[in-house]
Scaffold this motif. Structure first.
Motif, mmCIF file in Angstrom:
data_model
loop_
_atom_site.group_PDB
_atom_site.id
_atom_site.type_symbol
_atom_site.label_atom_id
_atom_site.label_comp_id
_atom_site.label_asym_id
_atom_site.label_seq_id
_atom_site.Cartn_x
_atom_site.Cartn_y
_atom_site.Cartn_z
ATOM 1 N N SER A 194 -10.066 4.234 1.201
ATOM 2 C CA SER A 194 -8.696 3.932 1.612
ATOM 3 C C SER A 194 -8.404 4.441 3.019
ATOM 4 C CB SER A 194 -7.696 4.536 0.623
ATOM 5 O OG SER A 194 -7.742 3.874 -0.622
ATOM 6 N N SER A 237 -6.929 -2.052 -1.555
ATOM 7 C CA SER A 237 -7.791 -1.264 -0.683
ATOM 8 C C SER A 237 -7.025 -0.094 -0.080
ATOM 9 C CB SER A 237 -8.363 -2.144 0.436
ATOM 10 O OG SER A 237 -9.224 -3.128 -0.091
ATOM 11 N N GLY A 297 0.818 -1.209 0.000
ATOM 12 C CA GLY A 297 0.000 0.000 0.000
ATOM 13 C C GLY A 297 0.848 1.254 0.000
#
Length: 721
Positions: free
Chosen positions: A698, A261, A212
């Motif tokens: 997010s 995500s 991420g």
């Protein structure tokens, strides 16, 4: 009595993670303290490399003749917009307007953006590089310690990766997002390997968190490579028999879902822009730029055989894309150690696979074999065929070489430590030789890295008087018509000084805007220059004035004024429909369509009577910001309000408070129907749902991950070490 089978890693394998390990010094160091000290060690090395820009507030790393002005200028614009209280989702000052947050250069959600609120911002820019590269070194160190190497061997691998030609070449070129995204790869691979090695799921979650971070840096090309080789690492675990098919598929799916995500707020706008950009329509031949030719393997042992970057380099353009160097000693260690390691260290087989595959894909069209390999991925891997500069995959090559070097040095140490007799030779070989290798690598890469820093002085680089006098700049900024200027020989000060520059060679634009600007640059003496409000352009000082251009001054007499430039916004009656935007642009270029008489739409407007063709007059822009603008106009008959800013999904318009559709007009621009005569107030706002909804999604994902991680850490903190 039936023996129970060990879970996860095979019992006794060579690359099992050691909970603690004695250092070459006396005593044991807790892992947390060890990693902190290692991070300080790497930061000290990088402080030496980056000392000049660190010590001089007006300097920042990067060659001013490359892309450093994008990296710094766009980051400056993003932070400035945050300081002003309205994030810049749209950049109205480059080209004919671009979705700003969707691009790689701003790094809008980058994890270390808080640094840029420090003053001076140039110093924060340098510190950003230092911290990211230190993380690259620390991640490699942790990866190597995780497969059982000693501290000195892991230090050598970390120095080799963070000081490699991949990072230094892109730092030299000002590719901030590429450098920053590549620094997260070792941590991603480390936790995916740990997921292979045990029955617990938390390493997969941490791998997703670091993935991420990589996605938030804003460089989708590096993201793709991280996912490619991360999934291959999971597949390698299945091949070794350490995880079952169920865990492989659930792990791969979970890794993708969790990481996406966390990074969706950056990935979704970037994907939307990519699909509408000119790059999406490139074929494989368009991507064959800066691929790794076999002759470039000489970089591994002689990094300056073509000269030094920005100083005496005389090779092909694109040095920063093809430089592959991890240090002379690490390279020879990696090559020499493979035969001895491949059967003793299971992880070596994956590193060799990553090394060969990344090199093969980087070579792309240079040989028949690598061409076929590249075409396989081009045809069957989603997204792979939309990235240029194919040799950027050497970030994985550099990591594999650095790790193989660390493993080879550790094998040397273990060999001598295994000698039963104690002697001076044994102690020298087991301790002094690794130290010599480490120090030699530091000296070698320190010399190599400092050549690539080449700091740029912000005062010189972004001086508006490089082309315009202060008075001329003030004239442009105060011009109510919001004129554009064009030059292909100096930086892009538009984002700094809030004036619009027509970018001529910027690689990421909508397909229609790219075609329009390319045509306009090739044919500047046509209505294409007039329609976009190009009032000032850099031209040959010896050129003769004509009916369109006249010389107006500038520092060296090369600034010319376009006497036929249209205002940024105007009213025109009538329309025709042409679905092919390229054909419309060509017809305007050739004078077959007069934009002053009618607009050419790509689709019929809803409920329009068409109006009478003809010029209705200019419109006045009363407010022009990053994400919105307001226009006042007055018309005597039904017409269209034309704005020479890029058409892009997400823009909405209101006429006197009532919503109106925005039409794609004249190939690449916006037009709003004004159905009733009279005075009107028109507002356009860019606030697409794809930005707002993905941001909150997010943000929620990060909040959940953070809360769960803190709870897990405080209850079972030893598992994280």
């Amino acid at each position: 009595m039936k023996k129970s089978k060990p879970k996860g890693l095979k019992a006794g394998r060579a690359d099992q993670y050691p909970p603690t390990e004695k250092s070459v010094f006396r005593g044991a160091v807790p892992p947390g303290v060890e990693y902190f000290l290692v991070f300080v060690f790497f930061s000290a090395f990088l402080a030496y490399v980056l000392w000049v820009p660190l010590a001089h507030p007006s300097l920042f790393p990067g060659n001013k003749y490359e892309d450093a002005f994008f990296a710094f200028g766009y980051k400056y614009m993003w932070i400035r917009s945050l300081r002003e209280g309205h994030p810049a989702f749209w950049n109205p000052y480059s080209g004919m307007g671009q979705p700003f947050l969707a691009m790689a250069n701003p790094g809008a959600y980058a994890p270390f953006n808080f640094l840029y609120f420090l003053r001076p911002m140039t110093w924060a820019f340098t510190l950003d590089y230092l911290l990211h590269l230190s993380i690259a070194g620390l991640g490699t160190y942790i990866f190597l310690r995780g497969v059982g190497t000693g501290r000195l061997s892991a230090l050598l691998g970390g120095v080799a990766f963070m000081g490699s030609g991949f990072f230094m070449g892109h730092l030299y070129a000002g590719h901030n997002a590429i450098v920053n995204a590549g620094c997260w790869l070792p941590m991603i691979f480390h936790f995916l390997r740990r997921f292979n090695g045990g029955g617990k799921w938390w390493p997969l979650v941490l791998a997703s968190v670091f993935m991420g971070f990589c996605e938030l840096e804003g460089m989708p090309q590096v993201n793709l490579y991280a996912v490619m080789f991360g999934l291959s690492l999971l597949a390698w675990g299945r091949w070794r028999g350490w995880i079952g098919w169920n865990k492989l598929f659930v792990g791969a799916g979970g890794f993708l879902f969790l990481s996406i995500s966390l990074g969706l707020c950056q990935l979704a706008p970037t994907y939307q822009f990519a699909k509408l950009s000119d790059r999406w329509h490139w074929y494989w031949k368009d991507l064959m730029k800066e691929f790794f030719d076999p002759a470039y393997f000489r970089f591994l042992i002689d990094p300056f055989f073509m000269g030094k970057p920005g100083i005496s380099y005389d090779g092909t353009w694109g040095y920063h894309e093809i430089i592959l160097y991890v240090g002379l000693l690490p390279f020879f260690l990696a090559v020499a150690g493979i035969p001895a390691l491949i059967r003793k260290r299971p992880v070596v087989s994956w590193l060799i696979f990553a090394l060969l595959l990344s090199v093969g894909l980087a070579m792309a069209d240079s040989t028949r074999l690598t061409h076929d390999l590249y075409m396989f991925f081009f045809l069957f891997l989603p997204g792979f065929g939309h990235n240029r500069s194919v040799s950027r995959i050497t970030c994985v090559t550099s990591f594999a070489l650095a790790c193989l070097a660390g493993l080879a040095l550790d094998a040397w140490v273990q060999y001598w430590k295994g000698k039963p007799e104690r002697s001076s030779l044994r102690n020298f070989a087991a301790v002094a030789v690794p130290l010599i290798f480490l120090v030699g690598t530091i000296l070698d890469l320190g010399r190599f890295d400092r050549v690539h820093v080449q700091p740029t002085d912000i005062r010189e680089f972004f001086d508006p008087q490089a082309v315009f006098s202060s008075q001329r700049l003030a004239d442009i900024q105060s011009d109510a018509g919001y004129p554009r200027f064009q030059s292909d020989r100096f930086s892009d000060p538009g984002v700094l000084f809030k004036v619009s520059k027509v970018m001529t060679r910027f690689p990421t634009r909508t397909r229609e805007s790219a075609f329009y600007i390319d045509q306009q640059w090739a044919h500047p003496d046509t209505p294409l220059s007039d329609l976009i409000g190009l009032k000032y352009a850099a031209r040959d000082a010896t050129a003769s004035p004509d009916g369109r251009w006249r010389q107006t001054g500038g520092v060296d007499g090369t600034v010319w004024e376009n006497t036929k430039a249209f205002p940024r916004a105007f009213l025109v009656g009538g329309y025709t429909v042409e679905e092919d935007a390229d054909q419309t642009i060509r017809r305007i270029r050739d004078g077959l369509v007069d934009p002053r008489q009618q607009v050419v739409l790509t689709a019929p407007p809803l409920g329009s009577s068409g109006g009478v063709p003809g010029w209705e007059g200019p419109a006045t822009i009363t407010n022009y910001g990053y994400n919105q603008l307001e226009i006042a106009c007055e018309n005597e008959r039904p017409c269209f309000l034309f704005l020479s800013d890029s058409y892009f999904p997400g823009w909405k318009a209101w006429v006197d408070g009532e919503p109106r559709a925005i039409n794609e007009a004249d190939g690449a621009f916006r037009a709003v129907e004004i159905a009733k005569p009279g005075r009107h107030s028109v507002k356009m706002i860019y606030a697409p749902a794809i930005i707002t909804w993905t941001f909150f999604y997010s943000a929620l994902a990060w909040a959940i991950f953070t809360a769960a991680g803190l709870h897990r850490y405080w209850t079972k903190r030893d598992e994280f070490l």
